[in-house]
Design a protein around this motif. Structure first.
Motif, short mmCIF file in Angstrom:
data_model
loop_
_atom_site.label_atom_id
_atom_site.label_comp_id
_atom_site.label_asym_id
_atom_site.label_seq_id
_atom_site.Cartn_x
_atom_site.Cartn_y
_atom_site.Cartn_z
N LEU A 1 -5.44 -5.30 -3.26
CA LEU A 1 -4.24 -4.50 -3.48
C LEU A 1 -3.57 -4.12 -2.16
O LEU A 1 -2.34 -4.21 -2.03
CB LEU A 1 -4.60 -3.23 -4.26
N LEU B 1 -1.09 3.25 -10.25
CA LEU B 1 -2.20 2.47 -10.78
C LEU B 1 -3.51 3.20 -10.57
O LEU B 1 -3.76 3.75 -9.50
CB LEU B 1 -2.27 1.12 -10.07
N ALA C 1 -2.00 -5.59 -12.42
CA ALA C 1 -1.38 -4.40 -11.85
C ALA C 1 0.10 -4.59 -11.58
O ALA C 1 0.89 -3.63 -11.69
CB ALA C 1 -2.10 -4.02 -10.55
N VAL D 1 -3.39 2.37 -1.08
CA VAL D 1 -4.60 2.48 -1.90
C VAL D 1 -5.45 3.66 -1.46
O VAL D 1 -5.80 3.79 -0.28
CB VAL D 1 -5.45 1.19 -1.81
N ALA E 1 -1.97 3.19 -5.55
CA ALA E 1 -3.12 2.92 -6.42
C ALA E 1 -4.30 3.79 -6.04
O ALA E 1 -4.50 4.13 -4.87
CB ALA E 1 -3.52 1.45 -6.33
N TRP F 1 0.09 -2.61 -1.55
CA TRP F 1 -0.11 -1.33 -2.19
C TRP F 1 -0.67 -0.30 -1.21
O TRP F 1 -1.47 -0.64 -0.33
CB TRP F 1 -1.08 -1.45 -3.36
#
Length: 268
Positions: A40, A101, A244, A47, A23, A45
């Motif tokens: 996230l 994302l 998401a 990030v 992301a 995730w």
């Protein structure tokens, strides 16, 4: 350094589960962006944190658990600069091989003044960040998501309550947030052939630096000044994570998350 075009030609990496999901979060140095980036990362995730102030982004990364902090990387980025936005997405690709994302969140309110007192410079500054910056980031994400293999990804735009209903003395902010809705709809339509989903979250009175003035009193549509309730930014972040993590076959097109008793329904 990895060549971005070669990474995309090889098809990127499988966006399976856990930390392989990648992301990009803009405006990640404070407020909603910080809360979403942390949520996230805690959800597994990888990030990439983007924002003007590297120190603030480092603070965001330091707030996560040790495991989550290892999933976050900082990229100082001016979203109004096309070259900086390209470098941001290049970095995300180098780290993970793909972008699954974009949380398109960077924004500014500008001065709260009547329309006839809003300077051209202040108008332009708000438009540059809120609209042009959002376009540049969405365009870069779209380009990557269209070319990577497996193809696709998701863009979530921060529209704000002002994408629906204005506050007094918010001409530039409200105009750009209404424009964000058009950006969201067009991206959603144009993304269909490429498995790119686009949705929008309209947020009202999350407890951030931008809403600090709500607690001391803010101008209402009837000319009075009133204290407004706020909600925890973490409640917004949970909603973004839900959006998401949907499969690309499903999309939350528009979501509105607000402090329950804020003056929105019936504002004015």
């Amino acid at each position: 350094m990895t060549d971005i075009n070669e990474t995309l030609k090889r098809g990127g990496r499988e966006p399976a589960t856990g930390a392989s999901r990648s992301a990009v979060v803009t405006g990640a140095g404070s407020g909603i962006g910080r809360a979403v980036a942390l949520a996230l990362a805690e959800a597994g995730w990888s990030v990439t944190l983007a924002g003007r102030r590297a120190a603030a982004l480092e603070e965001t990364a330091a707030l996560g658990s040790a495991e989550a902090a290892g999933r976050m990387a900082v990229v100082s980025t001016d979203v109004t600069d096309p070259g900086a936005v390209t470098a941001l997405f290049d970095t995300a690709l180098i780290r993970r091989g793909r972008v699954d994302l974009l949380f398109n969140n960077a924004g500014t309110f500008g001065p709260a003044v009547p329309p006839d007192e809003l300077s051209h410079a202040d108008w332009q500054s708000v438009v540059d960040v809120n609209l042009t910056g959002a376009f540049l980031c969405a365009q870069a994400a779209f380009r990557v998501m269209k070319r990577q293999r497996p193809q696709g990804g998701r863009i979530i735009n921060n529209g704000s309550i002002s994408a629906q209903t204005p506050r007094p003395h918010s001409l530039a902010y409200t105009a750009t947030k209404h424009a964000m809705t058009g950006l969201t709809k067009s991206l959603s339509l144009d993304g269909r052939p490429h498995r790119i989903a686009c949705g929008q979250i309209d947020i009202g009175n999350a407890a951030t630096e931008m809403t600090e003035r709500m607690r001391s009193g803010i101008l209402q549509a009837n000319g009075s000044t009133a204290v407004e309730p706020v909600m925890d930014a973490a409640d917004v972040a949970r909603t973004v994570v839900h959006m998401a993590e949907l499969p690309l076959e499903a999309n939350v097109q528009f979501a509105t998350v607000l402090a329950t008793t804020m003056p929105f329904i019936g504002r004015g």
